[in-house]
Design an enzyme around this catalytic site. Structure first.
Site, PDB file in Angstrom:
ATOM      1  N   ASP A 145       0.839  -1.195   0.000  1.00 60.38           N
ATOM      2  CA  ASP A 145       0.000   0.000   0.000  1.00 60.38           C
ATOM      3  C   ASP A 145       0.877   1.249   0.000  1.00 60.38           C
ATOM      4  OD1 ASP A 145      -1.967   1.883   0.269  1.00 60.38           O
ATOM      5  OD2 ASP A 145      -2.956   0.926   1.978  1.00 60.38           O
ATOM      6  N   HIS A 168      -0.478   4.239  -0.155  1.00 61.98           N
ATOM      7  CA  HIS A 168      -1.313   5.221   0.561  1.00 61.98           C
ATOM      8  C   HIS A 168      -1.436   6.554  -0.159  1.00 61.98           C
ATOM      9  CE1 HIS A 168      -1.884   2.979   4.319  1.00 61.98           C
ATOM     10  NE2 HIS A 168      -0.611   2.642   4.274  1.00 61.98           N
ATOM     11  N   GLU A 218      -1.091  -0.649  -4.111  1.00 64.04           N
ATOM     12  CA  GLU A 218      -2.350   0.057  -3.841  1.00 64.04           C
ATOM     13  C   GLU A 218      -2.118   1.554  -3.764  1.00 64.04           C
ATOM     14  OE1 GLU A 218      -5.619   0.327  -0.204  1.00 64.04           O
ATOM     15  OE2 GLU A 218      -4.636  -1.582  -0.641  1.00 64.04           O
ATOM     16  N   GLU A 265     -10.627   3.057  -2.607  1.00 67.44           N
ATOM     17  CA  GLU A 265     -11.247   3.423  -1.334  1.00 67.44           C
ATOM     18  C   GLU A 265     -11.671   4.884  -1.307  1.00 67.44           C
ATOM     19  OE1 GLU A 265      -8.228   4.103   2.101  1.00 67.44           O
ATOM     20  OE2 GLU A 265      -7.200   2.783   0.685  1.00 67.44           O
ATOM     21  N   ASP A 285     -14.966   0.772  -1.008  1.00 64.84           N
ATOM     22  CA  ASP A 285     -15.271   0.565   0.404  1.00 64.84           C
ATOM     23  C   ASP A 285     -16.777   0.685   0.577  1.00 64.84           C
ATOM     24  OD1 ASP A 285     -15.768   1.150   3.237  1.00 64.84           O
ATOM     25  OD2 ASP A 285     -13.593   1.259   3.409  1.00 64.84           O
ATOM     26  N   HIS A 298     -12.174  -2.807  -0.153  1.00 65.92           N
ATOM     27  CA  HIS A 298     -11.421  -2.206   0.944  1.00 65.92           C
ATOM     28  C   HIS A 298     -12.279  -2.303   2.204  1.00 65.92           C
ATOM     29  CE1 HIS A 298     -10.343   1.498   3.311  1.00 65.92           C
ATOM     30  NE2 HIS A 298      -9.114   1.147   2.974  1.00 65.92           N
TER      31      HIS A 298
END
Length: 381
Positions: free
Chosen positions: A181, A183, A207, A233, A256, A283
Site C-alpha cells: 500500500d 497510501h 495500492e 477506497e 469501500d 477495501h
C-alpha cells in the site's frame, strides 16, 4: 411492507459509526456509515435523512437510494455516500431478515462458498514485519497487506526503496503473499522507482501508487509496470470509478462499502468492473457490519478476487476489532486463507445491541493523527 419507524446511529470505538433502522412491526437492520476522521460530518447528514425517511417504506431500498442521490442536487463525496451506505446496508439487512435469507440471495444468489481474505500488518523493520506476518499466518491468513514505505517525498533517498523491498521479501520468505500500500503518499518520481524495484518480487498488487486525483499519472505508471494496480477506497460512486476503468489504469478495484453508498452501489460498481476485466477486492479496515456487507456482495460476483478484513492485531491491544459488538464472532474464523460465507439471514451477523448502546454513550470521534515529514511539512496520512 412496513414503514420506517426509527433510524438511530451509534458512535463507537475505535472509529466506527453503526446505523440501526427499525420498521413499525419491530423488524430491524444494521448498517455501518464509518468514515475515518469525519464522524461528526456523517452524523449531520444522517440527522437530515432521519427527519426525511421516517415513514418511508423500508423495503423500497432502491427508491430511498435514488431519493438520496437525485433529490439532493449536491451529491457524491465521502461524507454523503458514507451516510447513504449506513442507511442502505441497514435496509438490506432488515429486508433479508424479514424474508429469512442471506442478503446475497436477494442479489442473485452466490457463485462461491468461501472467500479469499487478507489482513493488514505494520512495522517498518523486517524483524517487525516477520513477527506480524507470522501472527497472521497463525490466524489462518496466507496473504497480507503492508506499507510500501513510511514516507516518500518528491525525491527521497533510494535506501527507502531498498527497505520496502526487504519487507516484501521477508513476507514472501514465509510462504505468504503481500499487497503493498503506497497510501497515495508516494510522488510520481519515487513511485516509478519503487514499482520497478518491487516488480521482481511479485507483490499481489500496489495500492494507491499515486493519489486518485492524478488519473493521468496512474495511467502512465500502469504502463511502466507489470504489477497489478489497485485503488478505489477514495472513489465514492460508479461515476467516480468510470474514468479509471475507461483509461485502463486499474487492475483491481477496491471500493469501500461504507464509503461508496452501500451494498446497492458496490454491486453496481462490481458489475462495471467485470465489463472491463477488472477484479473486485473491497477495501475494509472497518467494523463487522461493513465486512459482512462486503461478504454479501463478494459472494455474488464472478470477478471477486480477495477481501480485506481487520482481525485481531490490526488495532492496538485492548481496543475493538471485528469480533467486538458481535454475539457470533466465530463467523470470522480464517482457515487456509479463506472465510466461509455467512449463512444466517440478513448480513449473517448478530450485533450485540446492549454493548453497542453502552459503549456509544461516551465515545469521542476519532481524529486522524496526520503525518509530518522530516522538514515539518504536512504529508499524506
Amino acid at each position: 411492507m412496513g414503514k420506517i419507524a426509527s433510524i438511530e446511529y451509534f458512535r463507537l470505538p475505535p472509529r466506527w459509526l453503526f446505523v440501526k433502522i427499525t420498521d413499525e412491526a419491530g423488524n430491524f437492520g444494521w448498517g455501518e456509515a464509518s468514515l475515518e476522521g469525519h464522524t461528526q460530518a456523517v452524523e449531520g447528514c444522517l440527522d437530515a435523512w432521519i427527519e426525511r425517511y421516517v415513514g418511508f417504506e423500508a423495503e423500497e431500498i432502491e427508491h430511498i437510494w435514488q431519493m438520496s442521490w437525485r433529490t439532493s442536487f449536491y451529491r457524491g463525496g465521502p461524507v454523503f455516500m458514507s451516510a447513504l451506505a449506513g442507511i442502505d446496508i441497514a435496509l438490506w439487512d432488515l429486508k433479508a431478515k424479514k424474508l429469512g435469507v442471506p442478503i446475497y440471495q436477494l442479489l442473485g444468489g452466490k457463485v462461491r462458498d468461501k472467500l479469499k481474505v487478507y489482513a493488514w500488518i505494520g512495522g517498518d523493520r523486517p524483524s517487525d514485519v516477520k513477527t506480524q506476518a507470522l501472527a497472521r499466518k497463525d490466524q489462518g491468513f496466507h496473504s497480507v497487506k503492508m506499507n510500501g514505505t513510511e514516507d516518500l517525498g518528491w525525491l527521497d533517498s533510494p535506501t527507502a526503496l531498498h527497505d520496502c523491498v526487504e519487507r516484501l521479501k521477508t513476507v514472501k520468505n514465509l510462504g505468504m503473499d503481500a499487497g503493498i500500500d503506497f497510501h497515495g503518499r508516494v510522488h510520481k518520481p519515487m513511485a516509478k522507482q519503487l514499482a520497478k524495484a518491487l516488480e521482481p518480487h511479485y507483490p499481489l498488487f500496489i495500492e494507491e501508487p499515486l493519489l486518485s486525483e492524478h488519473l493521468e499519472g496512474i495511467k502512465a505508471l500502469s504502463q511502466l509496470t507489470s504489477i497489478p494496480i489497485a485503488l478505489g477506497e477514495r472513489l465514492h460512486s460508479r461515476w467516480d470509478v468510470r474514468p479509471f476503468l475507461e483509461s485502463g489504469c486499474v487492475d483491481i478495484l477496491q471500493p469501500d462499502v461504507s464509503h461508496c453508498g452501500g451494498i446497492s452501489e458496490m454491486k453496481r460498481i462490481a458489475a462495471m468492473c467485470e465489463a472491463y476485466d477488472v477484479a473486485l477486492a473491497p477495501h475494509c479496515p472497518l467494523g463487522p457490519i461493513a465486512l459482512a456487507a462486503c461478504v454479501q456482495v463478494d459472494a455474488t460476483c464472478s470477478n471477486f478476487a480477495i477481501q480485506e478484513m481487520s482481525l485481531g492485531i490490526h488495532y492496538n491491544a485492548g481496543s475493538q476489532d471485528l469480533t467486538s459488538y458481535m454475539k457470533n464472532p466465530e463467523v470470522w474464523s480464517v482457515k487456509d486463507g479463506y472465510i466461509e460465507l455467512l449463512k444466517g439471514p440478513g448480513l449473517g451477523i448478530e450485533v450485540d445491541e446492549e454493548m453497542v448502546r453502552e459503549l456509544s454513550k461516551n465515545t469521542k470521534a476519532w481524529v486522524s493523527p496526520g503525518f509530518i515529514g522530516p522538514g515539518g511539512e504536512i504529508r499524506e496520512w
